[in-house]
Every structure is written in C-alpha cells, then in structure tokens.
Write a protein that holds these residues in place. Structure first.
Motif, PDB file in Angstrom:
ATOM      1  N   GLN A 169       0.800  -1.217   0.000  1.00  0.00           N
ATOM      2  CA  GLN A 169       0.000   0.000   0.000  1.00  0.00           C
ATOM      3  C   GLN A 169       0.838   1.276   0.000  1.00  0.00           C
ATOM      4  O   GLN A 169       0.409   2.297  -0.540  1.00  0.00           O
ATOM      5  CB  GLN A 169      -0.948   0.001   1.213  1.00  0.00           C
ATOM      6  N   ASP A 170       2.041   1.232   0.583  1.00  0.00           N
ATOM      7  CA  ASP A 170       2.854   2.452   0.574  1.00  0.00           C
ATOM      8  C   ASP A 170       3.386   2.760  -0.826  1.00  0.00           C
ATOM      9  O   ASP A 170       3.852   3.872  -1.089  1.00  0.00           O
ATOM     10  CB  ASP A 170       3.999   2.367   1.590  1.00  0.00           C
ATOM     11  N   ARG A 179      -0.458   3.775  -2.820  1.00  0.00           N
ATOM     12  CA  ARG A 179      -1.146   5.002  -2.401  1.00  0.00           C
ATOM     13  C   ARG A 179      -0.753   6.232  -3.227  1.00  0.00           C
ATOM     14  O   ARG A 179      -1.628   6.947  -3.738  1.00  0.00           O
ATOM     15  CB  ARG A 179      -0.890   5.253  -0.914  1.00  0.00           C
ATOM     16  N   PRO A 180       0.545   6.508  -3.422  1.00  0.00           N
ATOM     17  CA  PRO A 180       0.890   7.689  -4.240  1.00  0.00           C
ATOM     18  C   PRO A 180       0.470   7.544  -5.696  1.00  0.00           C
ATOM     19  O   PRO A 180       0.198   8.557  -6.368  1.00  0.00           O
ATOM     20  CB  PRO A 180       2.407   7.789  -4.097  1.00  0.00           C
ATOM     21  N   ARG A 194      -2.321   6.015  -6.703  1.00  0.00           N
ATOM     22  CA  ARG A 194      -3.752   6.346  -6.685  1.00  0.00           C
ATOM     23  C   ARG A 194      -3.949   7.867  -6.584  1.00  0.00           C
ATOM     24  O   ARG A 194      -4.803   8.443  -7.266  1.00  0.00           O
ATOM     25  CB  ARG A 194      -4.453   5.642  -5.524  1.00  0.00           C
ATOM     26  N   ASP A 195      -3.137   8.515  -5.753  1.00  0.00           N
ATOM     27  CA  ASP A 195      -3.244   9.972  -5.611  1.00  0.00           C
ATOM     28  C   ASP A 195      -2.955  10.674  -6.934  1.00  0.00           C
ATOM     29  O   ASP A 195      -3.604  11.672  -7.283  1.00  0.00           O
ATOM     30  CB  ASP A 195      -2.272  10.465  -4.533  1.00  0.00           C
ATOM     31  N   ALA A 196      -1.970  10.160  -7.677  1.00  0.00           N
ATOM     32  CA  ALA A 196      -1.633  10.767  -8.967  1.00  0.00           C
ATOM     33  C   ALA A 196      -2.755  10.583  -9.983  1.00  0.00           C
ATOM     34  O   ALA A 196      -2.997  11.459 -10.820  1.00  0.00           O
ATOM     35  CB  ALA A 196      -0.336  10.155  -9.503  1.00  0.00           C
ATOM     36  N   VAL A 224      -6.076  10.361  -9.348  1.00  0.00           N
ATOM     37  CA  VAL A 224      -7.254  11.182  -9.049  1.00  0.00           C
ATOM     38  C   VAL A 224      -6.936  12.677  -9.063  1.00  0.00           C
ATOM     39  O   VAL A 224      -7.848  13.496  -8.912  1.00  0.00           O
ATOM     40  CB  VAL A 224      -7.870  10.789  -7.675  1.00  0.00           C
ATOM     41  N   ARG A 225      -5.676  13.043  -9.280  1.00  0.00           N
ATOM     42  CA  ARG A 225      -5.296  14.458  -9.242  1.00  0.00           C
ATOM     43  C   ARG A 225      -5.929  15.281 -10.378  1.00  0.00           C
ATOM     44  O   ARG A 225      -6.363  16.407 -10.139  1.00  0.00           O
ATOM     45  CB  ARG A 225      -3.770  14.578  -9.276  1.00  0.00           C
ATOM     46  N   ASP A 247     -13.247   9.367  -9.780  1.00  0.00           N
ATOM     47  CA  ASP A 247     -12.939   8.274  -8.858  1.00  0.00           C
ATOM     48  C   ASP A 247     -12.121   7.220  -9.600  1.00  0.00           C
ATOM     49  O   ASP A 247     -12.071   7.185 -10.830  1.00  0.00           O
ATOM     50  CB  ASP A 247     -14.232   7.649  -8.345  1.00  0.00           C
TER      51      ASP A 247
END
Length: 316
Positions: A235-236, A239-240, A242-244, A246-247, A253
């Motif tokens: 997940q570490d 996670r980044p 996924r953030d990129a 949805v940016r 989503d």
C-alpha cells in the motif's frame, strides 16, 4: 506502445556491487574455514565451510539473475525479464536449504554419534574471528544498500526486508546475518570444548547452524515465490499512484487499480477511472487526449514500467 527501460541502473549497480562483494568475501572465508576444518576436525567448522560454499554458489546465482534481468523486452516477454531475479533467488534459497542446512545437520548428527577430540582448536578460533570480519564487511555493504532504499520509500529496515521487490540485497543480507550467527555458534562450540572437554558441543553447534540456514532458506523462498506469482505492490507504493490518478480535475474516482511487480522496482499499473459527468460530454478525441496525458504522467515515475488507463462511463 514503447516502454522505457533501463531507469533503474543505479539500483542494479548497487545490487551488483553487493553481490560481488559477497562473492569475494565468501570465497576467502570458505577456503579458510575448509583448511581450519581439516586441521581441527571440527564438525561446526565443516558446517560453516558448507555454509560459505553454499553462500558463494547462491551469490553466483544472484549474479546470473542480475545479468539476465537486463535483457530487453521482446514479443514473448513484453514486460521484460525483470522476474528472472526472482527465479534465481528462489534457486539460491534451495541451495541454502540443501547444501547449507541439510548437510550441516547431517554432519552434526554424525559428530554427536561419533564425537572426536579437536586438534589445534586455536587455529579454528583464529579463522572464525577472521571470517567474522570478512562476513561483517559484506553484511555492512548489503545493509547500507537496503537502508538507502528503505529511506527512499519511507520505510524502516524491517519493513523493507518484508516488502522489498529486489531479492538481491535482501538475500545477501540474510545470508550474511545467518553467517555471523553461525560463526558465533561455531566459536562458542570450540570454546566450550576447550573448557569442558566434551566433544558434543561441536555437533550441537553444527545442527543449530543447519536449522538456522533452513529457516533463512524458507524465508527467502517464500518471498521469491510471492514475487514470482505477480504479487501486488504494498500500500505504501500503491497510495501515491492512486493519488496521482485522481489528481486531474476530470477524474471523479478510481473504480479499480492493480499495481503489480514485473521486476525489481518495476511496476505494471492498470487503472479504471470514472470521469466527472462534464468530461463525458466532451468530444471523444479530447477525452482520449486526457487519458493519454494521465498515462504519460504515470510513466514519468521511475518505478512504473507500463501503465494502462481505461475510462468507465458514469451512470446516466
């Protein structure tokens, strides 16, 4: 669709340095331990000799994996040969189990059934102290590589050992850790033999070294197996990514996101995104440009080897 490879040469170079350092140290240590085992007749020293021989062979297997993993992708292997490292690391784990672990236990049992007094135990002690210095240096090189990578990923060393996608430094580090513990056991056996006169300490130490190596082999084989069967990234790492995804303001989503290791520090990203309602109303070619722009943005990350982004329509 062209994939960009060769972006992890620094990490591969560090792994190669770690492997070559370990090979050099273990060749010297294996020769020294073998001579000391012949002179003293110590079962623990024979076990440690087998251990160093197994480690040398294993590191040569890791070297083969490093070289083969650099081959370019082709039609049969569109994501390249990064997983070669996992296969050769798995073979190295089998080598630790068979040559280091099983044979050490057999030698220990033989020594317990037919204990023999040691000759020139001080020679064995001197060799083991020298071996600890060589193994300690190799261990330090592997540890430094792991710590650098762990800091880059904001992990502790223990977390990185569990989650690392590159088996090379992890294998060398665990092998050398086991070697240092094995040397301590062999030293303790020699000293106890000198103090008590009972030859059984030697056989017990050999059996303990064998059990230790089997435990290390099981840990390494389990990790290599997980990576060989396309384990998802932790997940570490996810996670980044996924953030990129949805940016961009047109993404509402992420419906699904698969991030899979296709080699050490090489990721395949497959994402299904849901656009905002307004994005669906634009011309198809504009939406295609936005999707391709998102894919190109993902590919700028050094660890992402390939990315695929598909759009799911919003309910009407």
């Amino acid at each position: 669709m062209t994939r960009r490879r060769g972006r992890h040469d620094g990490q591969s170079g560090a792994s190669l340095h770690t492997v070559l350092t370990a090979v050099g140290a273990n060749v010297l240590v294996a020769v020294a331990k073998g001579v000391a085992a012949l002179v003293t007749g110590s079962a623990a020293l024979w076990a440690e000799t087998l251990h160093s021989i197994a480690d040398t062979g294993n590191e040569l297997l890791l070297f083969v994996g490093l070289r083969r993993s650099k081959k370019k992708e082709d039609l049969e292997h569109p994501f390249g040969y990064g997983q070669e490292r996992y296969f050769w690391a798995f073979l190295a784990a089998l080598g630790i189990f068979l040559i280091g672990g099983v044979l050490s236990i057999i030698e220990g049992v033989r020594s317990l059934l037919r204990p023999e007094p040691l000759s020139s135990p001080w020679v064995g002690i001197a060799v083991l102290v020298a071996a600890a210095c060589f193994e300690g240096y190799s261990w330090g090189v592997a540890r430094r590589q792991l710590r650098v990578r762990a800091r880059e990923l904001h992990r502790t060393l223990a977390e990185h050992l569990i989650r690392a996608s590159d088996p090379t430094a992890t294998t060398v580090y665990l092998e050398d850790s086991a070697a240092l513990v094995g040397i301590a056991l062999a030293l303790a056996a020699l000293v106890l033999h000198l103090l008590t006169g009972w030859a059984g300490w030697d056989g017990l130490a050999s059996i303990c070294i064998g059990l230790l190596l089997i435990a290390v082999a099981a840990l390494l084989a389990r990790r290599s197996k997980a990576l060989l069967i396309d384990e998802s990234a932790p997940q570490d790492v996810v996670r980044p990514i996924r953030d990129a995804i949805v940016r961009p303001d047109w993404v509402a989503d992420v419906r699904a996101l698969d991030v899979i290791f296709v080699g050490p520090a090489e990721l395949l990203v497959i994402a299904r995104v849901v656009p905002v309602p307004d994005a669906v109303e634009v011309p198809a070619r504009d939406l295609v440009k936005r999707v391709d722009g998102l894919r190109q943005e993902l590919l700028r990350a050094p660890a992402i080897t390939e990315a695929a982004v598909t759009v799911e329509d919003v309910p009407r």
